[in-house]
Structure formats: C-alpha cells, structure tokens
Enzyme design. Structure first.
Site, mmCIF file in Angstrom:
data_model
loop_
_atom_site.group_PDB
_atom_site.id
_atom_site.type_symbol
_atom_site.label_atom_id
_atom_site.label_comp_id
_atom_site.label_asym_id
_atom_site.label_seq_id
_atom_site.Cartn_x
_atom_site.Cartn_y
_atom_site.Cartn_z
ATOM 1 N N LYS A 191 0.942 -1.394 -0.079
ATOM 2 C CA LYS A 191 -0.084 0.021 0.157
ATOM 3 C C LYS A 191 0.824 1.090 -0.101
ATOM 4 O O LYS A 191 1.383 1.659 0.935
ATOM 5 C CB LYS A 191 -0.835 0.233 1.231
ATOM 6 N N GLU B 182 9.556 0.579 10.906
ATOM 7 C CA GLU B 182 10.454 1.786 10.782
ATOM 8 C C GLU B 182 9.848 3.161 10.815
ATOM 9 O O GLU B 182 9.087 3.686 9.803
ATOM 10 C CB GLU B 182 10.780 1.421 9.360
ATOM 11 N N GLU C 157 10.175 15.364 15.291
ATOM 12 C CA GLU C 157 10.399 15.295 13.642
ATOM 13 C C GLU C 157 9.911 16.434 13.180
ATOM 14 O O GLU C 157 8.593 16.575 12.928
ATOM 15 C CB GLU C 157 10.155 14.069 13.317
ATOM 16 N N CYS D 72 13.897 10.240 7.223
ATOM 17 C CA CYS D 72 13.516 9.689 8.454
ATOM 18 C C CYS D 72 14.890 9.632 9.270
ATOM 19 O O CYS D 72 14.958 9.968 10.505
ATOM 20 C CB CYS D 72 13.206 8.030 8.616
#
Ligand code: NAP
Ligand code: MG
Length: 479
Positions: A171, A246, A379, A280
């Site tokens: 997906k 992750e 983040e 990331c």
C-alpha cells in the site's frame, strides 16, 4: 492526466473511486489514482494467498533470485522515466530521484543475489540428535510505506520478502503512489507470477487500515510516522502477527572541536537538505563542541545561503515539501521555536521565480536551541537544522540520546577513542563516524532503537525479518 489502477493478481483493476496525486513543485494535479479500499485489499490478500499456495514459496531460491535480478535490470532500463516520475510525484530533485532508482535496483540485485546463500544451521547437540534450522516464508506479507522515498522504500521492503518466498500486498502513500505501481508492472514483466506482488493505492484510513487489520496477512512491515505506527501495531496485535516498524527520527550530528570541518560541513548540510529534510534519518540536530561552534555555524550558514531552490525536475539542491499541509506543519514548528532558539537563517517560504505555486520552504537554521524545545525533540520533516552546544563528551552523549527517537547518530572527530565511546553509548540503530548515510547502504542493516521502531530492514538481516525460523530435531537410533 495519467489514470492509474490497482495491480491485483497480475491485472490492472479499476476502482469505483479515485484520488488525485499532485506535483508539489507546482501544486498541479499529476495523476488520478485508483482509491483501493477494503474490497480491493481483500482481493489482493486472497490473490497473494493463492500465489503463495501455488508455489512461490517453494520455488528454488536460485529461480526466485533470477527473477529479482531481472527486476533490477528493468528498473535500470527505465531509470530516467522512473526518476522523472518520482521527481514529479514527490518534488525531489532529479539527481536524488535517480539515486533512489539506483538504490531500488540494488535492493532487487542484492536480495536476488544472496537468497540462495541464506542457509540454515546444523546445531551440535549430541551424537544421537541431528538438529537443523530452516528459514521459511511467513506466507502473505503486508507493506505500508510513506511518500518520502517511494520507489526506494517499496523495493527495500518488498525485495527481501519476495526473496524468501512470501507474496506481498503493498500500500503506497497517498501523496506519492506512482512509482510503486510502476514497480509492480516491472515485476510482472520480469516474470514474477501474478499475485506474488499486488499494489493497492488508497488512503491510509481505508486501504492502510484494511491491510494492517486484515486476518489474512501473516506479517506487516510499516514505514511511516510514530502516530500511525502505534495504530498499526494495535491492529496487528488483534491477529498476533509480527510487525516491523520503521518510524521517525531526530538524529544528531555530533561535532567535536578536533573534527575535519572541511569534510564534515557539506555532509552535515546534505544530511538535512536532502529530500528537503523529509528523511527519517535526516541529521536534524547539530551538537557542536564549544570551541568549534562559531566556525561551524558560519560554514553551515554559508552553504545554506548558496542552496538553489526550485521544481524537482529542474534539479535544484532543494525541492518543495510534499504538500501544503506539510509546509504549514513546518512553519508551525518554526514559529513555536522562536522562544527557545535563535533564528539565524530562513524560517519562511521563499518567493519569486514561480516558487509561490509549489510548497517550498527555505533552508532554516536555529542556533542556541534549548534541547527540551519541540524543535530539538520532534521530527519537523523540513529543511530545518537545530544547533545546540556542548563542552564535554559526556554532555554530547547525554544530549544525543535525549529524545524519544533513536534512528541515527553521527560523530565527527579525529580521536578514535572518542568516536568509539560515542558509538557504544549511542541509543540508536545506526552510528556513522566521520560520514553520514554511507552511500545508500543497501548492505547495511537499518532500523530503530526506542520510538524509532524495531525490526531491521536492509542487508542480510532483512532476510531474517521476513522469514520465520523452524528448528527440526531428529533422534537417531542408538547404534
Ligand atoms: P504516515 O502518515 O505515518 O503514513 C505512512 C503510511 O501509512 C502511508 O501509506 C499512509 O497512508 C498509511 N496510513 C495512514 N493512516 C493509516 C492507518 N490508520 N492505518 C494504516 N495505514 C495508515 O507517514 P508519512 O507522513 O507518509 O511519512 C513520514 C514518516 O515516515 C516520518 O515520520 C518518517 O520519519 C517516517 N519514515 C521512516 C523511515 C524509516 O526507515 N525509519 C523511512 C521513511 C520515512 P496515506 O498516505 O494515505 O496517509
Ligand atoms: Mg504527488
């Protein structure tokens, strides 16, 4: 405008509804994409199950390897097309998109080249016992990926899973689904049997939730945010299936006063500017020893000022952010940081030269950042660098580890003992010494400590992530 379908059981499947994928460099619609939901996910999981039972998991590893290496060849054949599509769908500079396509090909080549050497073990128990291990596929694996490195992360997660003999349902993210669909078509062209890889684009709360909560999958790999990672973990708990998460990061570059700054500066700058900071493993914090502070900040600033900004396909240093919502989010972080940090450069959207149509944000540098402030803890996912000073190695280690994340730590020093001391103390899945990122690092296991997630992708390790170990023990008759 391009129209896309879902790819299920080797066929293009139209859906009732669709959604639009935009070009973030211009804000213009780029493609009308099939909006898969529960029905399409059901169909894709069923197709993957029957492909698995029809024998993909029992194919000789060498044969699976040959097909995967053919996928690598086809990705390389279509390099320019794929890179341009990725650049338009995500806004990333063309050279970055080309590098991503090259890495995608390397994943298929690497796992295609190593799967027939993924041996089990024999275990010496006693003269009467013969014990050995087998690596077996799970069956059907689900893969949910983000928009920041679509072709690279699709390949990273799907190639090792296919290699060990699983059949996959992928997906892709709503904002950048196009290259994942191309990848599905290339896999079919390379000879992957229908149903072995199915690609169902759609919205997270529809297709993503249907996949992560599906009773018919045996393993889920999720790459994305901490918030959605939590939801996905709860959904998989219902069926007690393993999940590899992750998630995000808030990774520091730690620069000691004895570091080779001329080498360090361009790499540190690239670690936060690459993909407009939407990585990331972005080097979003800069921890610098007092004596090097002024020189380092001046050098970083000088490089930030020279950065070219523009539409991804024109190959600037810095492309746009993925969406208007993402730009608003970054702007919000910058505004909140005003009280806890000193804004040295940037902090706004650039103007002029057609930049007002896309979702651009200028390279932004904060100095004297309070390590507890949100700009140092959360983040941001934008080209925003937060600088904090330290005086001693212990303080550097404390600051480096003082976030909930633990993805990457980089240390810059000429002192081998300091480098290894920091490497040992770092609470992160990767440590780089006098470098960052290690050139794509397909061979290098990658994953998080703490809230950056768990499970390892990349390298040989990913073959273990996507397989389950069986121990077989035989009692030999007494002689
Ligand atoms: P995200 O919002 O978490 O989305 C990731 C994927 O999850 C997308 O495909 C999304 O679909 C889907 N999703 C959303 N809601 C869902 C739900 N309720 N159930 C199941 N799936 C759902 O992350 P993102 O904004 O795309 O990506 C940025 C994040 O990814 C950052 O935190 C970044 O650090 C992380 N990331 C981590 C790594 C790593 O290797 N550690 C690599 C790259 C990125 P939609 O697109 O339709 O929302
Ligand atoms: Mg797009």
């Amino acid at each position: 405008m391009e129209q896309t379908s879902a790819l299920i059981d080797g066929k293009e499947i139209a859906t009732e509804r669709s959604f639009t994928s935009f070009d973030p460099s211009t804000g213009e619609p780029l493609a009308e994409v099939a909006r898969g939901g529960k029905a399409e996910i059901d169909r894709a999981v069923a197709a993957a199950r029957s492909a698995f039972e029809n024998g993909w998991g029992r194919t000789a590893p060498a044969e699976r390897g040959r097909i995967l290496r053919r996928v690598a060849d086809l990705i390389r054949r279509d390099r320019e097309d794929l890179a341009l599509l990725e650049s338009r769908d995500t806004g990333k500079p063309l050279k970055q998109a080309r590098a991503d396509v090259d890495v995608a090909a390397r994943y298929f080549e690497f796992y295609g080249g190593t799967i027939d050497a993924f041996y089990g073990q024999t275990i010496p128990v006693s003269d009467e016992i013969l014990a050995y291990t087998l690596h077996e596929p799970f069956g059907v694996t689900g893969h949910i990926i983000p928009w920041n490195y679509p072709i690279q992360i699709s390949s990273r997660t799907v190639a090792p899973s296919l290699a060990v003999g699983n059949c996959c349902v992928l997906k892709p993210a709503e904002e950048a689904p196009l290259t994942a669909l191309r990848l599905g078509a290339l896999c079919l062209e390379a000879g992957l049997p229908p149903g072995v890889l199915n690609v169902v684009p759609g919205l997270g709360e529809e297709a993503g939730a249907a996949l992560s909560g599906h009773a018919g999958i045996d393993h889920l790999s999720f790459t994305g945010s901490l918030e959605v990672g939590r939801l996905v973990q709860k959904a998989t708990a219902e069926h007690v299936i393993p999940v590899a998460l992750e998630l995000g990061g808030k990774s520091p570059n730690i620069v000691f006063a004895d570091a080779d700054l001329a080498t360090a500066v361009p790499i540190i700058v690239n670690s936060i500017i690459q993909n407009a900071g939407q990585t990331c493993s972005a080097g979003s914090r800069l921890l610098v020893q007092d004596r090097a502070h002024d020189e380092l900040v001046a050098a970083v600033r000088e490089r930030f000022e020279a950065i070219t900004i523009g539409p991804g396909p024109q190959d600037p240093d810095l492309g746009p952010l993925i969406s208007e919502a993402q730009r608003d989010r970054v702007q919000g972080f910058v505004e909140r940081a005003a009280k806890s940090a000193e804004l040295t450069l940037g902090g706004t959207a650039p103007t002029g030269d057609g930049l007002d149509r896309g979702f651009f944000f200028s390279p932004t540098l904060f100095d004297r950042v309070d390590p507890d402030a949100s700009i140092a803890q959360e983040e941001v996912f934008g080209p925003v660098l937060a600088v904090t000073r330290f005086s001693h190695v212990d303080e550097a280690i404390r600051l480096a580890n003082a976030t909930d994340y633990g993805l990457v730590t980089a240390v810059w020093t000429r002192d081998v003992a300091t480098a290894h001391r920091v490497a040992r103390a770092a609470r992160s899945g990767q440590v780089y010494i006098n470098t960052y990122g290690a050139g794509g690092g397909v061979e290098l296991p990658f994953g998080g400590f703490k809230r950056s997630g768990y499970g390892r992708e990349k390298g040989f390790e990913a073959l273990s992530t996507y397989s389950q170990l069986k121990t077989v023990t035989l009692k030999l008759p007494a002689s």
